[in-house]
Design a protein around this motif. Structure first.
Motif, PDB file in Angstrom:
ATOM      1  N   VAL B 131       0.847  -1.177   0.000  1.00  0.00           N
ATOM      2  CA  VAL B 131       0.000   0.000   0.000  1.00  0.00           C
ATOM      3  C   VAL B 131       0.890   1.236   0.000  1.00  0.00           C
ATOM      4  O   VAL B 131       1.762   1.377   0.844  1.00  0.00           O
ATOM      5  CB  VAL B 131      -0.907  -0.017   1.250  1.00  0.00           C
ATOM      6  N   VAL B 132       0.705   2.122  -0.980  1.00  0.00           N
ATOM      7  CA  VAL B 132       1.590   3.278  -1.095  1.00  0.00           C
ATOM      8  C   VAL B 132       1.168   4.318  -0.077  1.00  0.00           C
ATOM      9  O   VAL B 132       0.023   4.728  -0.042  1.00  0.00           O
ATOM     10  CB  VAL B 132       1.504   3.865  -2.509  1.00  0.00           C
ATOM     11  N   PRO B 133       2.103   4.748   0.754  1.00  0.00           N
ATOM     12  CA  PRO B 133       1.744   5.791   1.707  1.00  0.00           C
ATOM     13  C   PRO B 133       1.516   7.098   0.971  1.00  0.00           C
ATOM     14  O   PRO B 133       1.961   7.287  -0.156  1.00  0.00           O
ATOM     15  CB  PRO B 133       2.969   5.868   2.617  1.00  0.00           C
ATOM     16  N   ALA B 134       0.831   8.014   1.643  1.00  0.00           N
ATOM     17  CA  ALA B 134       0.406   9.227   0.960  1.00  0.00           C
ATOM     18  C   ALA B 134       1.522  10.235   0.782  1.00  0.00           C
ATOM     19  O   ALA B 134       1.368  11.214   0.089  1.00  0.00           O
ATOM     20  CB  ALA B 134      -0.748   9.861   1.730  1.00  0.00           C
ATOM     21  N   GLY B 135       2.667  10.012   1.393  1.00  0.00           N
ATOM     22  CA  GLY B 135       3.694  11.058   1.424  1.00  0.00           C
ATOM     23  C   GLY B 135       4.552  11.186   0.197  1.00  0.00           C
ATOM     24  O   GLY B 135       5.415  12.045   0.145  1.00  0.00           O
ATOM     25  N   GLY B 136       4.385  10.322  -0.783  1.00  0.00           N
ATOM     26  CA  GLY B 136       5.153  10.480  -2.003  1.00  0.00           C
ATOM     27  C   GLY B 136       6.502   9.785  -1.965  1.00  0.00           C
ATOM     28  O   GLY B 136       6.737   8.885  -1.165  1.00  0.00           O
ATOM     29  N   SER B 137       7.374  10.264  -2.845  1.00  0.00           N
ATOM     30  CA  SER B 137       8.605   9.530  -3.084  1.00  0.00           C
ATOM     31  C   SER B 137       9.479   9.447  -1.841  1.00  0.00           C
ATOM     32  O   SER B 137      10.115   8.424  -1.596  1.00  0.00           O
ATOM     33  CB  SER B 137       9.379  10.177  -4.216  1.00  0.00           C
ATOM     34  N   TYR B 138       9.504  10.517  -1.039  1.00  0.00           N
ATOM     35  CA  TYR B 138      10.338  10.449   0.147  1.00  0.00           C
ATOM     36  C   TYR B 138       9.897   9.307   1.045  1.00  0.00           C
ATOM     37  O   TYR B 138      10.709   8.537   1.549  1.00  0.00           O
ATOM     38  CB  TYR B 138      10.303  11.767   0.925  1.00  0.00           C
ATOM     39  N   PHE B 139       8.576   9.174   1.199  1.00  0.00           N
ATOM     40  CA  PHE B 139       8.081   8.103   2.048  1.00  0.00           C
ATOM     41  C   PHE B 139       8.415   6.746   1.464  1.00  0.00           C
ATOM     42  O   PHE B 139       8.854   5.840   2.159  1.00  0.00           O
ATOM     43  CB  PHE B 139       6.581   8.248   2.282  1.00  0.00           C
ATOM     44  N   MET B 140       8.185   6.641   0.161  1.00  0.00           N
ATOM     45  CA  MET B 140       8.487   5.374  -0.495  1.00  0.00           C
ATOM     46  C   MET B 140       9.918   4.952  -0.242  1.00  0.00           C
ATOM     47  O   MET B 140      10.182   3.818   0.161  1.00  0.00           O
ATOM     48  CB  MET B 140       8.313   5.529  -1.999  1.00  0.00           C
ATOM     49  N   ILE B 141      10.846   5.891  -0.451  1.00  0.00           N
ATOM     50  CA  ILE B 141      12.251   5.514  -0.346  1.00  0.00           C
ATOM     51  C   ILE B 141      12.643   5.274   1.093  1.00  0.00           C
ATOM     52  O   ILE B 141      13.324   4.309   1.414  1.00  0.00           O
ATOM     53  CB  ILE B 141      13.145   6.594  -0.989  1.00  0.00           C
ATOM     54  N   SER B 142      12.178   6.150   1.973  1.00  0.00           N
ATOM     55  CA  SER B 142      12.607   5.970   3.355  1.00  0.00           C
ATOM     56  C   SER B 142      12.024   4.690   3.932  1.00  0.00           C
ATOM     57  O   SER B 142      12.673   4.020   4.715  1.00  0.00           O
ATOM     58  CB  SER B 142      12.222   7.183   4.202  1.00  0.00           C
ATOM     59  N   ARG B 143      10.811   4.351   3.514  1.00  0.00           N
ATOM     60  CA  ARG B 143      10.234   3.101   4.025  1.00  0.00           C
ATOM     61  C   ARG B 143      10.901   1.888   3.410  1.00  0.00           C
ATOM     62  O   ARG B 143      10.970   0.821   4.022  1.00  0.00           O
ATOM     63  CB  ARG B 143       8.731   3.070   3.771  1.00  0.00           C
ATOM     64  N   ALA B 144      11.349   2.046   2.167  1.00  0.00           N
ATOM     65  CA  ALA B 144      11.974   0.902   1.522  1.00  0.00           C
ATOM     66  C   ALA B 144      13.426   0.736   1.952  1.00  0.00           C
ATOM     67  O   ALA B 144      13.898  -0.375   2.113  1.00  0.00           O
ATOM     68  CB  ALA B 144      11.905   1.044   0.007  1.00  0.00           C
ATOM     69  N   LEU B 145      14.120   1.851   2.156  1.00  0.00           N
ATOM     70  CA  LEU B 145      15.565   1.753   2.403  1.00  0.00           C
ATOM     71  C   LEU B 145      15.947   1.995   3.849  1.00  0.00           C
ATOM     72  O   LEU B 145      17.102   1.868   4.209  1.00  0.00           O
ATOM     73  CB  LEU B 145      16.297   2.775   1.527  1.00  0.00           C
TER      74      LEU B 145
END
Lengths: 979, 979
Positions: B131-145
């Motif tokens: 589920v993609v969080p609403a915060g955009g790319s920063y959230f995606m990357i910080s959650r992934a990395l």
């Protein structure tokens, strides 16, 4: 190990005074006898013996070596000096100073000298860490860094030395053709542009001839080469002294080498008769030769002339100045020019027009830059390994190598740096930039400074260069032979052979062929960066070896030379790397790729050398570091991955009972992640140690066959249950612990009279639960597919009855990564009770799986009917009868009389049996054709009384299914819909 | 976990149908109830809940979010399009094509587009993994990395966006000042050289004013900014359409923009009235304005003129051609020029003289190269994250993000590439190279091509650039706020606050300050590479994240987007890295250092986030890889290092009995190498699991206090001896196994009535020997120094009686590495028997130690007297009496009667006692003041009968010594004199 027969004569004394140690004298000898045998350094350990033998072979002589006797000065200092000083000092240093300016030239020399000094420090540390083998730097590095690095570095060093031979030959030819006998040139051209091409061809022809000659000399009389070494060194020293003498002399009476200038442009002296536009012949003013070149008539003053010629005067300039003159300030700054530019004296006055002719001027022959000059200068500082290469001849190598090498570097650094300043202070900038001395009548530029005569340097440098070339051609094949004999690079094996006289003929031929490549390049300025690259690679690894060993703190890293530090080595390494990339980044990449390929090749060939490698500690440190980082609590749900502990049963012959369990584990991991294979041998460790080792070997072979990458752990325990419990508790290390236990179902537990089979099973389930580990129990494991079978269709059916962290969803996804299961589809079943809305459930389940990104068919099975069937009662009754009968049998006679058979049914057992029967019914109904059924495993009863019934329930639950995997979560979520 | 109160109502059904699972329903809920609660995506797991809360906070709104409803086109495609198209297309693309030539420009655009395309693919994979969080790319990357990488990447992205704002403002000002209202310039200069400096000052002044204006707009009316977004997009699209329209129109009727040339040099149109040397005024041929500039008289034809002016004609050239003209071929090749060169048309004829004037020509304003152009062009392809930044507003983010982003990139790539070709085909090369349109009367060069009017593009690009600037200024502070609110970078905390209206005021101010820095640089060409760098860093990490997760095969890496591959991500990463270094290696290093510092800072701050990091698998894989590499047999002698298993005793309260054992271990390791601390709890694992965990915590705390880096292993065992045996067998993993066991001497074993104390000890010694491990037994461990005591003098005495692999030599060397023992000197004693030549022995021993590079004093103690003293007999007698008495006590009464006390002395016991007594005598004599005595430990007797006597011998051997370490080798050499 020493044989204890030695001690028998002294038995009586011995026994009394060291009686406590007598039982183990065969493996632990007395110190006195050890010292006795060690006095002449043989057989201290087996490894050392091999080591010595290897040396003897490498040296190519079986007879005992003579006692080495050379001291620091003769053995290390002078050879280093001779190897470091080279042709670049005489042929290029003036030009470097002129082009880069004194400041930058000083920086270039300083960086290069620092690089070698730091390398020498690292090398000294390596060389003094133990008895230095006789083979020199290659042996030092390969023994310190292991065969892979050693081979790569050795070959780099070999290539560097070979190209150095080419460079020396080119240098000698350049001195010969440009300064000694210019008339000897075969190819000529009057056109300035074509002339350099012609010169290159001259170099190629003469160079090849020279190379052939030198190879012949080396082949026939290598011993003379070494004898003449001191002569060559003398040439160098005399030449250098001539420079200093000249500098001193020039401070009061500079020699007169006029330079002819047109405006601020330097004129080549080749075509000039007088340095003036006109000359007096018979009191007549007639046009000079110069006039002819710049004007369309060489006789008449009214000719049309080149515009620049018209506007500027011809002047004559002193090429040398008093040392205290302002010359130094003029030469301070750099003057990089592109190829084809005219060399000018910036401070001279001139009328600034372009002019159309330029082939009478002194032209720049290559485009220069700081980085290029670094690459060209660097070979002048190489050669620092000359001392350590002679380690075999030294009286005290551990003392001589550091002192001699470092002193030699200090000496040469001083000479270079002082020469940079002297050149800058004494010689006119335009002359310095004139690479081939065109402006000073074809004299060697540094020769103009020398005293008593330029010829001192010309002749001196010619002979020393020839000598250096000969030595490179002698050294390189021997190095190649040594590498070949180490047998780490199989295709080099042929170069290990030598002729009857010990000459490595094939190696010499290869060396000559490679050197010929260098000669075909023909330009000293192009060959120099190549050899710089290889030497820099070599130095880089020496520094790396020292830094690594210091940082890894291997106990055996105890160099006698104390003045090293990992930071110094690290700086040295960085300078090497920086110089490589500065001087030419593409050469650097090529050199690194070559070194990397050699490394990989040697690794691939699997060189297992008895000398070990000092960097094995690196993998240990890496593993330790990685493990210590890991140990920070359990992983986040999204990092969860199964880390398996596979519990194998061994039969009496120590064979694995169910190898398919390993197959299944390999399928589950898709080759990634931690797998520990554990097994227990019942017995006493002191007695069964050998068995444990044997079983470990068997299991390891099986793991290899099944392609399970992982670890094997055998435990000898008095009781099987204790052993398994300890395995589950203590396998793994730090963060590398198993989180899932895989085991087989105890088939035939019902038939076995021994209750231990199923008691061990339930005990293991309990321990697993207590340790919060997940559990996978494979039933009918022998029906599971091998790795070669590949299902082309079929289903993996998941019966998701209770939510258990998500293992049931994750497992089929992981299995599908493996080729065996790839084509199976996943079906997920769940059970709806009467109160559930099964349509909504199915929708929710589908959404859930969509968010989990797992592709599966979902189905909700309704189990509304909760009536307990007669069959259930019957099965429960049978079960209770059986267990009561067994219990009865175990009772003593009196007790048996006291407790009669009671056929009353326990309600909770009936309910449980009902569950098992009903679930089994729907599962068999839906999944009897599935390739694999995954199922929640109910927990063992809290009350141990019910253990046997629990086994029965599980049997009933899975009856009629071909392959079943009972799954129990470890109490934590293993799958998440969030990213 | 779900509370089981939910199920009570359905108890009856439940019990019957799922009775097997009922005992654990509290931790393993029924699927139906789980699905029920999960339907609205809450509380699936604790982690998920926190996750959602975090999002709510970040979004700055506590109220439930509206249902997102945007589709792919409006939600992703158009925003991406608007963000990607930018000012560079209009202001610099023509110039890039002119300078680099069509081929190289095509290559530049293609590489940049490939880079973003590959990044978009990686990003799509990351975005669709859960589920993609609403915060955009920063959230995606910080959650992934994980927080470290996330923070570094987030800040890079923030800095990139901020500098993008600066670039947009500079671009807008450039359009405004150069093309729209040139008269508005504040600073002016007629001198061509000073003019560019004046222009920079204009940019600074206007840029700052513009920035202030924009910040105010953002601060007051951020909602209007978003509303105008589509207007800005329309401007871009209209402008681009105008270019295509113009290209089509030029294919039949190219618009007339004449370029005035002198010879092959382009003349600036600023000072030209007519494009000719003369002009007709009233039928009189008078000199044109041009004449005046090149000659010293503007009225007379006989004036002295610039040489180039004299020799060349003035011609007028069409700046635009038919599309099918050969223009394309002319523009094919590159034309990089240094700063200050005159822009020429190579194909035009001219007389080649230098000429001295050049400020009337169109000059090159910066030195160009391929690499520079890459850096300048790259910002035109950034903006691909615009879609994923809106993930919160999308109906189906997992579908829309990949499709929309990739389509947008395809569209923009097509536009750029086709424009490169159109420009090359239609516009005259000299005009293309003219950055500011000086030759075409100050028109925007791309404007000359456009249809219906150049103003379409000028106005369109101005507004779209302003819009882009506003959006960057809106987006950047919000990103900073999001990062600050994540609280991974403490010093950013202040930027997390927002005003009442939700505006991040402080973040906006910081953004404005940083953007002002960019504006002070003033040149678009200098700012562009900076932001390229930051965006490239960000893209690099996105690719890295995708490649790593794919390669690590984390089970939770299951992106819905299928068309990714690690190789693509890897290529993308390589391109990013290459572009960074190509466009400017020093900026690249600076950007990397900044990112590295942020990473280290976050790591240092120890951000432990509930979201975990996807690259934790990396350390696991690294550890596994390193461990698997290690498992290749025992190490070579020269790599041997002690890997300790420290066996600790616990008392009843689970406290460690002898913490000094750990202290000693830490001193021995000098902080390096493997240490496993093991201990056994007697009991049952199922019951004592909690105790084991508690004891592990205690030991871990102790390890931390004593600075022992290592692992702790607790085992619950029924019998202590079994537990220790299993620890010794199974501790460690693969190659990371202990090779040395450290334990304490069982003090007071003689007083204890329980024989188990010493039996466990001897058992451990036997197991250690059987497993070929070395053993260190510390006697009087409580007298050993703590880590704060530092001996300022004293000796470590080694009594080397039998050779045991060299442990005795290695251990004092290792101890001396630690500060506690650093100032102690090592003394090595050995014992000479009657038959030994003690002088020779001493010499040999000294040589041996010299070769071992261990500094030690050596001494040979003579033990010639082998007469057995009365004392020895007495001690033996006492010992035998005692043990016989004990044995007697254990016998049953009848047996006791059968076996009377027998006082006969066993000769071998007497001999052993003699050894112990004699050795103890000489040791105490020499070493009673030593800080530590190391001693060979005799092996336990082969016959277990003698176990108690063995203990007694060891007691006698070590009597009267303060600190003793008994050392037993593991059967392999651990020290070598060879390197």
């Amino acid at each position: 190990y020493l044989n204890n027969s030695n001690f028998e004569e002294g038995d009586e004394y011995f026994d009394k005074n060291l009686a406590l140690f007598e039982e183990e004298m065969d493996t632990r000898p007395k110190v006195s006898s050890l010292l006795n045998r060690m006095a002449n350094y043989t057989n201290l350990t087996q490894g050392a013996k091999e080591h010595e033998e290897a040396e003897n072979i490498t040296e190519g002589k079986k007879k005992p070596t003579k006692t080495p006797q050379m001291g620091t000065f003769m053995g290390v200092y002078l050879p280093c000096l001779q190897n470091i000083f080279g042709v670049i000092l005489f042929l290029r240093l003036t030009w470097v100073v002129g082009t880069a300016g004194v400041l930058q030239a000083f920086a270039i020399v300083l960086i290069c000298c620092c690089c070698t000094m730091l390398t020498a420090i690292s090398m000294s540390a390596i060389a003094t860490n133990g008895v230095v083998p006789a083979g020199g730097s290659y042996f030092m590095i390969s023994r310190a860094l292991g065969p892979e690095f050693g081979g790569a570095v050795g070959l780099c060093f070999y290539l560097g030395t070979t190209f150095a031979a080419a460079m020396y030959i080119l240098g000698a030819i350049e001195i010969f053709l440009v300064y000694i006998v210019p008339r000897a040139a075969i190819f000529r051209s009057d056109d300035a542009l074509k002339e350099s091409a012609a010169m290159l061809n001259n170099m190629r022809v003469y160079g090849t001839a020279f190379l052939v000659l030198m190879v012949l000399v080396v082949f026939i009389g290598v011993r003379y080469v070494n004898k003449f070494a001191s002569l060559f060194l003398a040439c160098v020293i005399v030449s250098i002294l001539a420079i200093y003498a000249g500098a001193i002399k020039s401070s009061f009476a500079p020699p007169h080498f006029p330079v002819c200038m047109l405006g601020n442009r330097t004129l080549s002296s080749r075509h000039i008769d007088v340095c003036s536009k006109t000359k007096e012949i018979n009191n007549m003013t007639v046009p000079s030769k110069l006039w002819g070149f710049f004007c369309n008539s060489s006789q008449f003053f009214n000719a049309t002339c080149d515009e620049y010629f018209v506007h500027n005067n011809v002047t004559s300039l002193y090429s040398l100045r008093h040392i205290f003159y302002l010359q130094f300030l003029e030469n301070l700054w750099s003057n990089y020019l592109p190829k084809g530019e005219i060399i000018e004296k910036p401070s001279a006055k001139s009328f600034d027009v372009l002019g159309s002719l330029n082939h009478e001027y002194v032209l720049v022959d290559i485009t220069t830059s700081f980085t290029l000059l670094v690459g060209i200068f660097f070979p002048s500082v190489t050669g620092i390994m000359a001392g350590s290469n002679r380690s075999g001849d030294l009286k005290d190598a551990q003392k001589s190598i550091p002192i001699g090498t470092i002193l030699a570097i200090l000496t040469t650094s001083f000479v270079y740096l002082s020469n940079v300043i002297l050149f800058g202070a004494c010689i006119e900038g335009a002359v310095l930039r004139d690479k081939f001395g065109d402006a000073v009548k074809g004299n060697l530029v540094v020769g103009t400074l020398s005293w008593p005569s330029p010829w001192v340097i010309v002749i001196g440098s010619f002979f020393s260069t020839c000598g250096a070339g000969l030595q490179s051609l002698t050294g390189a094949p021997r190095l190649l032979q040594a590498i070949a004999k180490d047998n780490i690079i199989p295709f080099l094996r042929v170069f290990g052979h030598s002729k009857a006289n010990g000459e490595p003929t094939w190696a010499l031929l290869l060396t000559a062929a490679i050197a010929e490549l260098g000669i075909l390049i023909a330009s000293l300025d192009l060959v120099a960066p190549i050899l710089s690259m290889f030497f820099l690679m070599c130095y880089l690894f020496v520094n790396l070896a020292c830094a690594l060993q210091t940082l890894l703190r291997t106990p055996n890293w105890r160099p006698r030379f104390r003045y090293y530090h990992w930071a110094l080595s690290f700086i040295g390494m960085s300078i090497c790397l920086a110089l490589m990339f500065i001087s030419s980044w593409y050469y650097a990449i090529v050199a690194m790729v070559i070194a990397g390929m050699i490394y990989k090749y040697i690794e691939y060939q699997g060189a297992e050398k008895e000398w070990g490698d000092g960097i094995r500690g690196l993998s240990l440190s890496a593993a330790r570091f990685a493990l210590l980082r890991l140990e920070e609590g359990p992983p986040h749900t999204k990092n969860w991955r199964p880390q398996l502990l596979v519990l194998l049963k061994l039969d009496e012959d120590l064979h694995v009972k169910h190898p398919r369990l390993l197959t299944f584990a390999s399928q589950l991991k898709a080759g990634k992640g931690l797998t520990i294979v554990g097994s227990v041998i019942v017995g006493n460790f002191l007695e069964n140690y050998g068995e444990a080792l044997a079983a470990e070997q068997t299991i390891k072979h099986l793991m290899e066959a099944e392609k399970v990458k992982g670890f094997c752990q055998l435990v000898v325990a008095a009781k099987l249950r204790e052993g398994i419990s300890h395995l589950i508790q203590s396998c793994g290390l730090g963060g590398m612990k198993h989180n899932t236990v895989v085991m087989g179902w105890p088939n035939g537990w019902r038939q076995s009279e021994d209750a231990r089979a199923w008691k061990t099973f339930i005990g293991t389930v309990r321990v697993t639960t207590a340790a919060h580990l997940a559990l996978l129990v494979a039933k009918n494991i022998s029906f599971f597919p091998s790795n070669v079978e590949q299902f082309s269709e079929g289903n993996i059916d998941v019966w998701w009855i209770v939510h258990d962290g998500g293992m049931l969803m994750l497992l089929p996804f992981l299995l599908k990564q493996h080729k065996v299961w790839r084509k199976c589809s996943i079906r997920i079943f769940t059970v709806a009770q009467l109160e559930d809305n099964s349509i909504q459930m199915k929708k929710d389940l589908a959404t859930f799986l969509y968010h989990l990104r797992i592709e599966a068919e979902v189905e909700v099975v309704e189990m509304h009917d909760s009536d307990i069937s007669a069959y259930t009662y019957e099965r429960t009754l049978m079960m209770e009868q059986r267990s009561q009968m067994l219990r009865h049998m175990r009772l003593s006679k009196t007790e048996r009389d006291r407790e009669p058979f009671l056929y009353c049914l326990d309600q909770s057992n009936v309910r449980r049996m009902h569950t098992a029967v009903k679930l089994n019914e729907v599962i068999v109904n839906k999944s009897h054709e599935a390739k694999l059924v995954l199922l929640n495993m109910p927990g063992p009863p809290r009350n141990p009384e019910g253990d046997e019934n629990y086994m029965e329930f599980l049997e009933v639950l899975t009856e009629g299914l071909e392959r079943v995997l009972l799954v129990r979560g470890g109490g934590s979520e293993v799958i998440t819909i969030y990213s």
